[in-house]
Write a protein that holds these residues in place. Structure first.
Motif, short mmCIF file in Angstrom:
data_model
loop_
_atom_site.label_atom_id
_atom_site.label_comp_id
_atom_site.label_asym_id
_atom_site.label_seq_id
_atom_site.Cartn_x
_atom_site.Cartn_y
_atom_site.Cartn_z
N LEU A 140 -1.31 4.65 -15.90
CA LEU A 140 -0.13 5.38 -16.63
C LEU A 140 1.08 5.78 -15.55
CD1 LEU A 140 -2.58 8.03 -18.49
CD2 LEU A 140 -1.21 6.22 -19.53
N THR A 141 0.61 6.15 -14.44
CA THR A 141 1.44 6.47 -13.41
C THR A 141 2.66 5.36 -13.03
OG1 THR A 141 0.08 7.78 -12.19
CG2 THR A 141 1.73 7.15 -11.02
N LEU A 142 2.04 4.03 -13.13
CA LEU A 142 3.01 2.83 -12.81
C LEU A 142 3.82 2.59 -14.20
CD1 LEU A 142 0.24 0.68 -11.10
CD2 LEU A 142 2.31 1.21 -10.15
N GLN A 143 3.30 2.74 -15.13
CA GLN A 143 3.95 2.62 -16.48
C GLN A 143 4.88 3.49 -16.67
OE1 GLN A 143 0.91 2.51 -19.46
NE2 GLN A 143 0.26 0.47 -18.98
N HIS A 159 0.97 -1.37 0.10
CA HIS A 159 0.08 -0.04 0.09
C HIS A 159 0.82 1.31 0.11
CE1 HIS A 159 0.96 1.01 4.04
NE2 HIS A 159 0.81 -0.21 4.36
N ASP A 160 2.22 1.28 0.07
CA ASP A 160 2.97 2.04 0.06
C ASP A 160 3.67 2.76 -0.98
OD1 ASP A 160 4.47 -0.15 0.26
OD2 ASP A 160 6.07 0.79 1.34
N LEU A 161 3.31 2.20 -2.24
CA LEU A 161 3.95 2.56 -3.68
C LEU A 161 3.52 3.52 -4.40
CD1 LEU A 161 4.66 -1.20 -4.61
CD2 LEU A 161 6.00 -0.07 -2.99
N VAL A 162 2.26 3.98 -4.06
CA VAL A 162 1.70 5.01 -5.01
C VAL A 162 0.92 5.91 -4.04
CG1 VAL A 162 0.13 5.44 -6.76
CG2 VAL A 162 1.31 3.25 -6.81
N GLU A 163 0.63 7.17 -4.15
CA GLU A 163 0.00 7.89 -3.19
C GLU A 163 -0.87 8.91 -4.15
OE1 GLU A 163 2.73 10.37 -0.86
OE2 GLU A 163 3.98 10.77 -2.66
N ARG A 164 -1.89 9.58 -3.47
CA ARG A 164 -2.53 10.29 -4.28
C ARG A 164 -2.08 11.83 -3.86
NH1 ARG A 164 -8.91 10.49 -6.36
NH2 ARG A 164 -8.54 12.56 -7.16
N VAL A 165 -1.68 12.68 -4.66
CA VAL A 165 -1.25 13.66 -4.39
C VAL A 165 -1.95 15.01 -4.50
CG1 VAL A 165 1.11 13.09 -4.69
CG2 VAL A 165 0.06 14.08 -6.62
N ILE A 166 -3.10 14.85 -5.53
CA ILE A 166 -3.94 15.98 -5.63
C ILE A 166 -5.55 15.40 -5.14
CG2 ILE A 166 -5.02 17.33 -7.40
CD1 ILE A 166 -2.60 17.14 -9.08
N GLY A 167 -6.12 15.99 -4.52
CA GLY A 167 -7.37 15.65 -4.00
C GLY A 167 -8.40 16.13 -4.76
N TYR A 204 -1.90 11.08 -9.00
CA TYR A 204 -1.37 9.92 -8.58
C TYR A 204 0.52 10.08 -8.98
CZ TYR A 204 -5.88 8.41 -8.25
OH TYR A 204 -7.13 8.07 -7.94
N ALA A 205 1.21 9.65 -7.62
CA ALA A 205 2.50 9.71 -7.88
C ALA A 205 3.09 8.44 -7.24
CB ALA A 205 3.31 11.06 -7.54
N LEU A 206 4.31 8.03 -7.83
CA LEU A 206 4.80 6.77 -7.12
C LEU A 206 5.75 7.51 -5.88
CD1 LEU A 206 6.39 4.75 -10.11
CD2 LEU A 206 4.42 4.29 -8.83
N THR A 207 5.73 6.66 -4.82
CA THR A 207 6.49 6.93 -3.72
C THR A 207 7.98 6.71 -4.08
OG1 THR A 207 6.27 4.81 -2.77
CG2 THR A 207 4.62 6.61 -2.08
N ALA A 208 8.85 6.77 -3.04
CA ALA A 208 10.32 6.51 -3.23
C ALA A 208 10.26 5.12 -3.30
CB ALA A 208 11.27 7.08 -2.10
N ALA A 209 9.72 4.41 -2.42
CA ALA A 209 9.78 2.81 -2.32
C ALA A 209 9.05 2.41 -3.82
CB ALA A 209 8.88 2.28 -1.38
N GLY A 210 7.90 2.81 -4.23
CA GLY A 210 7.45 2.66 -5.33
C GLY A 210 8.08 2.91 -6.58
#
Length: 266
Positions: free
Chosen positions: A245-248, A184-192, A212-218
């Motif tokens: 798209l964020t993951l890709q 659960h710690d790989l992607v975060e929502r940065v805009i609400g 969405y953005a990848l975390t450092a761990a992601g």
């Protein structure tokens, strides 16, 4: 006059406080055992409300969760023998495959709303079971197994408001069911933004663009990995497409989407 050899308390005397404590402890142990054991003790089916062996009984699953042919890319219902819907052929989504256990409608819409908005976290187990049942069949039919499962993330504000992320409650149980890593710690929502339910297709797409953005761990974990995103409901697919798209962009080899329910075409 001889004294009685024994004295009996009247039957209608209340039990002592110690007796009350004993009864309460025993009742608590019984309820805890029933909660842990679940099917061994039986359960009220969450759909028909009859006492059954499981929280979603087989008659209700046959009636309300029968498999239907779906588009392999967006999981919308299609005619038998059709691999992809016309929309996905014209404009393929970034997900390589999408799985949906059921359509978003009776009785699942009410159960999902309770699970999502009314703190009914106990529904995670039977609802995950619904997904597990369908995914097992999908794997047998050729759906590739991913390396990694990630939930659709909430904003910190929404997570505090709700108390849990319903997508993570599903994802972590799916990980255990299929022996797959769930993070659960790989992607975060940065805009609400506003609640998605109040928005239409174009509004949803605008709201989640860049959300969405990848975390450092992601950034480390998803590179060259096959990833499945888990969410509760897919309506327009905007959220899942933006996550894919964020993951890709982070180097994921492929991205699937797994959802509990798919809103039918209108």
């Amino acid at each position: 006059m001889p004294l009685p050899t024994s004295v009996h308390e009247p039957a209608d005397l209340p039990p002592s406080p110690a007796d009350h404590d004993t009864v309460l402890r025993a009742a608590g142990r019984t309820l805890a055992d029933a909660w842990r054991c679940g099917p061994a003790f039986g359960s009220l089916c969450r759909v028909c409300r009859r006492w059954q062996r499981s929280a979603l009984c087989e008659p209700c699953l046959r009636l309300h969760a029968a498999p239907v042919p779906r588009c392999g890319r967006c999981a919308i219902e299609v005619a038998t023998g059709v691999a992809q819907c016309a929309d996905c052929m014209r404009r393929p989504p970034p997900m390589s495959a999408t799985f949906a256990a059921v359509d978003y409608g009776y009785p699942w819409d009410a159960l999902i709303a309770r699970f999502k908005f009314n703190e009914a976290v106990e529904l995670a187990r039977p609802l995950t079971g619904l997904m597990t049942r369908g995914l097992a069949a999908a794997f047998d039919a050729g759906l590739p197994r991913p390396d990694l499962i990630v939930p659709a993330p909430l904003t910190p504000e929404r997570l505090r408001e709700r108390g849990y992320n319903q997508a993570w409650e599903l994802a972590r149980r799916l990980g255990r069911a299929f022996d797959l890593a769930a993070r659960h710690d790989l992607v975060e929502r940065v805009i609400g933004g506003a609640h998605q339910a109040a928005l239409h297709g174009d509004e949803r797409r605008r709201q989640v663009r860049g959300a969405y953005a990848l975390t450092a761990a992601g950034q480390i974990a998803v590179a060259a990995r096959h990833v499945a995103i888990v969410d509760d409901v897919m309506t327009t697919g905007a959220t899942l497409a933006e996550l894919a798209l964020t993951l890709q962009r982070g180097g994921a080899a492929s991205v699937q989407a797994w959802v509990l329910a798919r809103t039918p075409a209108r």
